[in-house]
Each structure stands twice: as structure tokens, then as C-alpha cells.
Design a protein around this motif. Sequence first.
Motif, PDB file in Angstrom:
ATOM      1  N   PHE A 127     -31.222 -85.874  15.681  1.00 59.89           N
ATOM      2  CA  PHE A 127     -32.554 -85.273  15.654  1.00 59.89           C
ATOM      3  C   PHE A 127     -32.902 -84.669  17.018  1.00 59.89           C
ATOM      4  N   GLU A 128     -32.548 -85.360  18.088  1.00 59.09           N
ATOM      5  CA  GLU A 128     -32.794 -84.819  19.426  1.00 59.09           C
ATOM      6  C   GLU A 128     -31.994 -83.540  19.654  1.00 59.09           C
ATOM      7  N   GLU A 129     -30.763 -83.515  19.162  1.00 57.12           N
ATOM      8  CA  GLU A 129     -29.949 -82.309  19.291  1.00 57.12           C
ATOM      9  C   GLU A 129     -30.564 -81.162  18.490  1.00 57.12           C
ATOM     10  N   LEU A 130     -31.129 -81.489  17.337  1.00 59.45           N
ATOM     11  CA  LEU A 130     -31.790 -80.473  16.524  1.00 59.45           C
ATOM     12  C   LEU A 130     -33.002 -79.894  17.240  1.00 59.45           C
ATOM     13  N   LEU A 131     -33.802 -80.763  17.849  1.00 54.13           N
ATOM     14  CA  LEU A 131     -34.976 -80.294  18.600  1.00 54.13           C
ATOM     15  C   LEU A 131     -34.548 -79.427  19.785  1.00 54.13           C
ATOM     16  N   LYS A 132     -33.493 -79.845  20.450  1.00 48.08           N
ATOM     17  CA  LYS A 132     -33.006 -79.085  21.607  1.00 48.08           C
ATOM     18  C   LYS A 132     -32.516 -77.705  21.171  1.00 48.08           C
ATOM     19  N   SER A 133     -31.783 -77.672  20.059  1.00 52.11           N
ATOM     20  CA  SER A 133     -31.277 -76.402  19.557  1.00 52.11           C
ATOM     21  C   SER A 133     -32.411 -75.459  19.163  1.00 52.11           C
ATOM     22  N   GLN A 134     -33.438 -76.021  18.514  1.00 49.99           N
ATOM     23  CA  GLN A 134     -34.572 -75.196  18.101  1.00 49.99           C
ATOM     24  C   GLN A 134     -35.350 -74.677  19.314  1.00 49.99           C
ATOM     25  N   LYS A 135     -35.472 -75.533  20.331  1.00 48.26           N
ATOM     26  CA  LYS A 135     -36.171 -75.106  21.539  1.00 48.26           C
ATOM     27  C   LYS A 135     -35.439 -73.956  22.205  1.00 48.26           C
ATOM     28  N   THR A 136     -34.109 -74.041  22.231  1.00 47.22           N
ATOM     29  CA  THR A 136     -33.327 -72.956  22.812  1.00 47.22           C
ATOM     30  C   THR A 136     -33.499 -71.671  22.009  1.00 47.22           C
ATOM     31  N   SER A 137     -33.543 -71.810  20.669  1.00 50.26           N
ATOM     32  CA  SER A 137     -33.722 -70.635  19.820  1.00 50.26           C
ATOM     33  C   SER A 137     -35.107 -70.035  19.999  1.00 50.26           C
ATOM     34  N   ASP A 138     -36.124 -70.886  20.167  1.00 54.98           N
ATOM     35  CA  ASP A 138     -37.489 -70.383  20.334  1.00 54.98           C
ATOM     36  C   ASP A 138     -37.660 -69.632  21.643  1.00 54.98           C
ATOM     37  N   GLU A 139     -36.902 -70.049  22.653  1.00 55.24           N
ATOM     38  CA  GLU A 139     -37.007 -69.373  23.941  1.00 55.24           C
ATOM     39  C   GLU A 139     -36.457 -67.952  23.887  1.00 55.24           C
ATOM     40  N   LYS A 140     -35.588 -67.706  22.914  1.00 50.98           N
ATOM     41  CA  LYS A 140     -35.041 -66.367  22.740  1.00 50.98           C
ATOM     42  C   LYS A 140     -35.840 -65.666  21.647  1.00 50.98           C
ATOM     43  N   SER A 141     -36.725 -64.805  22.022  1.00 51.62           N
ATOM     44  CA  SER A 141     -37.558 -64.088  21.064  1.00 51.62           C
ATOM     45  C   SER A 141     -36.746 -62.955  20.449  1.00 51.62           C
ATOM     46  N   GLU A 142     -36.018 -63.288  19.377  1.00 45.91           N
ATOM     47  CA  GLU A 142     -35.094 -62.325  18.790  1.00 45.91           C
ATOM     48  C   GLU A 142     -35.730 -61.620  17.606  1.00 45.91           C
ATOM     49  N   THR A 143     -35.357 -60.365  17.410  1.00 45.16           N
ATOM     50  CA  THR A 143     -35.840 -59.549  16.306  1.00 45.16           C
ATOM     51  C   THR A 143     -34.650 -59.059  15.506  1.00 45.16           C
ATOM     52  N   LEU A 144     -34.945 -58.252  14.496  1.00 50.45           N
ATOM     53  CA  LEU A 144     -33.865 -57.721  13.673  1.00 50.45           C
ATOM     54  C   LEU A 144     -32.891 -56.893  14.506  1.00 50.45           C
ATOM     55  N   ARG A 145     -33.400 -56.245  15.561  1.00 54.27           N
ATOM     56  CA  ARG A 145     -32.547 -55.455  16.436  1.00 54.27           C
ATOM     57  C   ARG A 145     -31.520 -56.330  17.149  1.00 54.27           C
ATOM     58  N   ASP A 146     -31.888 -57.603  17.368  1.00 58.49           N
ATOM     59  CA  ASP A 146     -30.982 -58.494  18.093  1.00 58.49           C
ATOM     60  C   ASP A 146     -29.796 -58.945  17.254  1.00 58.49           C
ATOM     61  N   LEU A 147     -29.815 -58.629  15.950  1.00 63.99           N
ATOM     62  CA  LEU A 147     -28.637 -58.892  15.133  1.00 63.99           C
ATOM     63  C   LEU A 147     -27.417 -58.178  15.691  1.00 63.99           C
ATOM     64  N   PHE A 148     -27.648 -57.055  16.316  1.00 60.74           N
ATOM     65  CA  PHE A 148     -26.547 -56.200  16.741  1.00 60.74           C
ATOM     66  C   PHE A 148     -26.297 -56.284  18.248  1.00 60.74           C
ATOM     67  N   THR A 149     -26.842 -57.322  18.890  1.00 63.22           N
ATOM     68  CA  THR A 149     -26.486 -57.570  20.283  1.00 63.22           C
ATOM     69  C   THR A 149     -25.135 -58.253  20.346  1.00 63.22           C
ATOM     70  N   LYS A 150     -24.501 -58.209  21.505  1.00 66.40           N
ATOM     71  CA  LYS A 150     -23.126 -58.683  21.630  1.00 66.40           C
ATOM     72  C   LYS A 150     -22.951 -60.161  21.251  1.00 66.40           C
ATOM     73  N   PRO A 151     -23.818 -61.098  21.714  1.00 66.38           N
ATOM     74  CA  PRO A 151     -23.597 -62.503  21.352  1.00 66.38           C
ATOM     75  C   PRO A 151     -23.675 -62.759  19.849  1.00 66.38           C
ATOM     76  N   ASN A 152     -24.587 -62.040  19.158  1.00 64.64           N
ATOM     77  CA  ASN A 152     -24.766 -62.256  17.729  1.00 64.64           C
ATOM     78  C   ASN A 152     -23.839 -61.389  16.891  1.00 64.64           C
ATOM     79  N   MET A 153     -23.426 -60.275  17.436  1.00 65.11           N
ATOM     80  CA  MET A 153     -22.621 -59.324  16.674  1.00 65.11           C
ATOM     81  C   MET A 153     -21.277 -59.912  16.287  1.00 65.11           C
ATOM     82  N   LYS A 154     -20.705 -60.731  17.149  1.00 68.35           N
ATOM     83  CA  LYS A 154     -19.400 -61.317  16.857  1.00 68.35           C
ATOM     84  C   LYS A 154     -19.457 -62.172  15.595  1.00 68.35           C
ATOM     85  N   SER A 155     -20.442 -63.051  15.509  1.00 67.92           N
ATOM     86  CA  SER A 155     -20.572 -63.907  14.335  1.00 67.92           C
ATOM     87  C   SER A 155     -20.850 -63.079  13.083  1.00 67.92           C
TER      88      SER A 155
END
Length: 608
Positions: free
Chosen positions: A357-385
Amino acid sequence: MPRIEYNRQVSFSNKMVSMLKQLLRRNQESVMDNQPSPHFWDKMRIKWNGGHQLLPTTDSPTISACTTSTNLSGLEFQSNNTINKFMTGTNLEEKFQRGIPEIEPLQQHTKVDMNGTPAQQPMESSDEQLCPPAPSPRRKLFCWQQVLTAIAVSLVSMVVGYCSGYTSPAEISLKMDLKISNFHFSWISGSMPLAAVFGGLMGGPLIEKLGRKRTIIVTDFLFLIGWILNYSSSWSQEFRFLYVSRVISGCAVGIASLTLPVYLGETIQPEVRGTLGLLPTAFGNIGILICFLMGFFLRWHNIALVGGVLALPFLCLMWIIPETPRWYVSKQKIPEARKALMWLRGNTNQDAVEKEFEELLKSQKTSDEKSETLRDLFTKPNMKSLLIVLGLMFFQQFSGINAIIFYTTQIFEDTGSNIPSSIQTIIVGAVNFISTFIATILIDKLGRKILLYISSVAMIITLAVLGVYFYLLKVSNYDVSTYGWVPLASFVVYVLGFSFGFGPIPWLMMGEILPAKIRGPAASVSTSFNWIGTFVVTTAFHLIKDIIGAYGVFWLFCGITIIGLVFTILFVPETKGQSLEDIERKLAGVKVRRMSSIANMKPLPSGV
């Protein structure tokens, strides 16, 4: 005199090191005697990794019983050089501790006199210090809550499979009753995957807004409405109702194809995610088999009625299963998230659940800090996946599976085999059903990539054989009556291979490797792309067959599958047994340190 003092100190240090080696050897033997023999697959994994195992860590820089022989062999060399460096001083033990800080914690347990003779005293406390702590109990796998959750959502997948296989057994009676031409029937078949494209696009926002569970409930109601409209076409004798029915069902298929992998990926623990994550595919194949069996006994409208009945069981189980903890956390519903996670893990091993549960909270906090939009689907870190998932979806569809599932009966009619086409269709459906359960057993033992390799090779061989058979039959006018079993055998091996790998694994990996922050929109794009491929293959199959012949179509699918095998070897990662957070970090280029490298780190000398 100085020379005598030097020899005395060297003798003392050598005796000390010899005593430590004996003590460590005795402790290591004790630890090894108490350890259970490793499982067969653990042995194979160790052998595959070059014989290296993970080393347990300790809280203090003591010498562990698992310290490598390289570290031990360096002790004597280090001690001799260190004595030369620290000759000054009046306290011999103090100089020794300064020179070799690694064995400093042992001094309180091992006393020696100035002649280097160990004192006679019990070594229990030393054993406790040297031996690694007992491993914490493993979490209970296959607890009934996770199995029930996987089965509940897989019931919706069974309706998806039934809907996908509907046109094959219904084709003959449908054309006979409603006087439908081949052109209209091809669009009735193709309208379902075309609508699934839009369903996939709607699914991404829905799972983020409504939640994963509520979105699955919506799809189940859509299936129910679609089958009712399909059945009502028998009263009006108007095939246009079939278009509406297939469009509604197609939207439900698109939404469900996106939602089910995401739901299971966020609720099932990594150790069994592969096994339970394949249940939707297994139940989907059950739906196809049931549909083929119903086609042997029933006409098209009664087949649709059975489809409506299959949509009812999930409506009973939906009150039991929870929403995913990750969605609760994303909506800041922390108490609900903890309660859902505890239920899914069976309320056992509270420490392990709290850590998760702590790992889940940490992961969500990291995701919240990155304000990503649909445009960010095509950024390099996300594009690979995203590209890996899209590649798997492409090769899944253009291996030709849906052309075979949608038109199985017609293809067997064209082979000229003496075996009735309806019987051959049922056999293919049965193999499709059984093979997925075999893959369910193997996926967490062999891994994703090995099954993709097996799947690719099986499909390449059988598609090539089918191409040769139809070439001899249609072009060379060769008498193939004695080889009438070849098409059925090839289809069986083809479906078996597809169900091992390229059938379930692309959907499973979509829920695993897409980053958490963009999982909704990325899964939406991937699902829509998959159903675009289905639409192209199913609607263009007859057109391409008329241009290059059936043999040309099968050879085309064979060539695409060869490229898919190369793609898998070069770009697809192995995700077996890894947490979603670790998978995301690795694909983003963040190095995840192995525990063995931490355990083998030697402490720095004092004062550094």
C-alpha cells in the motif's frame, strides 16, 4: 625485538582470520541445512542467470554467512598490509580493529589472548549476529478473493468471445432467413469491430471517470441491450436491426477489451498476475466455443438469445468484487483503497499488505507530480511502452486470427474436406478453449516472451502449410483429397499457437507496461488500434482473397508473423513476476538495483 613483535602480530592476525573462516563455514552449513530445497523452476532460473542467487541483506556491516569467497579470500591479504600501515600504538586489538573494520562487530563475541588462542565460550550470540535473519513469510497466493475477482470479470470476457464468434455459426441460417447478400453480411460482421474502435476510445475516459468496476458494469448492460435487439430482428424480419445490435455490442466489446486488463493488472499481485490475468482470454475462448456449439443446434436468433443469457451472471457477482485500490488512490479515497487492498489480499500478512500500500501511494504521488496530458503519450519515456503495446496489437490482428474466427465455416467449405465444416468449426473452438488454460499454467513459469516465441513459430509453420495446400488445390489443380485432414490439423495447431502467446499476452502486457499516469488514454489508443486491425482484416479478407487467392492471403499473414517474431525478440520486455512500479521504472530507463549487488557491498573503513 621489533622483528619478533612484527612476527607475533602477523601470527596473531593469521590465526584470527583462520578462526573466522571456520566460524563462517560452520554458520553457512547451519543455514544451508535449514533451507528447503529450491523448486525446479527456481533451479532453472538460477542456472539461466549464470548460477547467481539473491543474497540476503543485513542491517549492519557485519560479515554474513552468505559473503562471497572472493571477499573472504581477501581478508588475509588485507590484514597483513594493514598491520604494516598501523604499527604504532600500544593496544594491539585497537590497531587490528582499525585495520580491518569489517570484523569489528565480532570483537564483542570472540575474545582471544595475546598468544592468539580463542577463549572457550559459547558462540550462540555470534551465530545470531552472523546468520541472516529468517525470511519473512510469503504472501498467500491464489487466495479466493483474487480468484473470484478474476472469474467475475472474465464472465464479461466470455460474452466478448461469444459476440466475436457469432457471425461464423449464424451466417448460413441468417442469409437464408433474411435473404442477406455477401456484401451486407460482410458489413454486419465488420460493424462490430468498427464500433469497437469507438468503444476503445470511450473506454479510456470512462475508466478514469467512473472507475474500472462501474465501466465493466456498463459494458455488461450494453451487451444485454445488443443481444435483445438482435433477437428482435427475427420478429420484424428486418436485417437493419442487426446493424444497430452489432454496433452496440461492438462498443461494449471495445470498452471491455480495454477495461478488463487494466482492472486485473491493478488488483492481482505480481506472483499470479500472469496466471489469473489470462482468465479473460480463457473465458473469451469459452464464449467462442459455446457460440460454435449453439450454431450446430440453433438458428441465428436463438444463438443471440443465448448470448443475452450469458450477460446475466456478472450482474450477480458485481456486488462482491471491489473497485481497484489504484483508482481509489487516484481519487484520494485512501480508506477505501486500503480496505479494497486488504480484501483482495485475503487479510493475511498485514506487513506485506501495508508495504504494498505504501508503494502504491508512492507511485501515485510520483504520477501526480507529473501533470501529463494526451500530448504526453508521445513523449520519449511513454512512447517506448506505447509502441511496444501497439506493435503487439498489430501483429496479433494481422496474423489473421479474426479472419479465421469470423469465417471458419466458410474456409472449411472451400477446402473440399470430407469432414463436415460445422464439426471442424467446433473442433477448432474446442482447441482454442483448451489451449488457453495450458498457457495459463505456463505463463508464470516460462514467462511472456517464451510463449510469444512458441506462438509465432507455430503460426508461421501452419500459415505456410495452409498457403501451400490452397495453392495446390486452386492453382495447380492437384488432387488433395488424400490430404483432406491437413487444413483441420493446420487450423488446430495455428489456434493452439495463437492461444499460447499472441492471443492473450498483448492484452495482459497492456495492463502491465503502460505507465500508470497515462494508462487510461494509452490503453484507449491501444484498444482502438487493435479493433481497427480487426475491422481491416475481417472486411478486407474476401476482397484480398479474390485478388491474390486464399493461398496468397495465408502467405501474407505468414510473412507478417515472421516480422512479429523479430519484433518480439528485439523490443518486447519480460515482465514475469515484476511489480507494475518496477516495470514502469525499467521502461523509463531508471535502473532498478538488484538485491545481490547491495548484499555484496563491502563497508568502507572507519573514518572514510
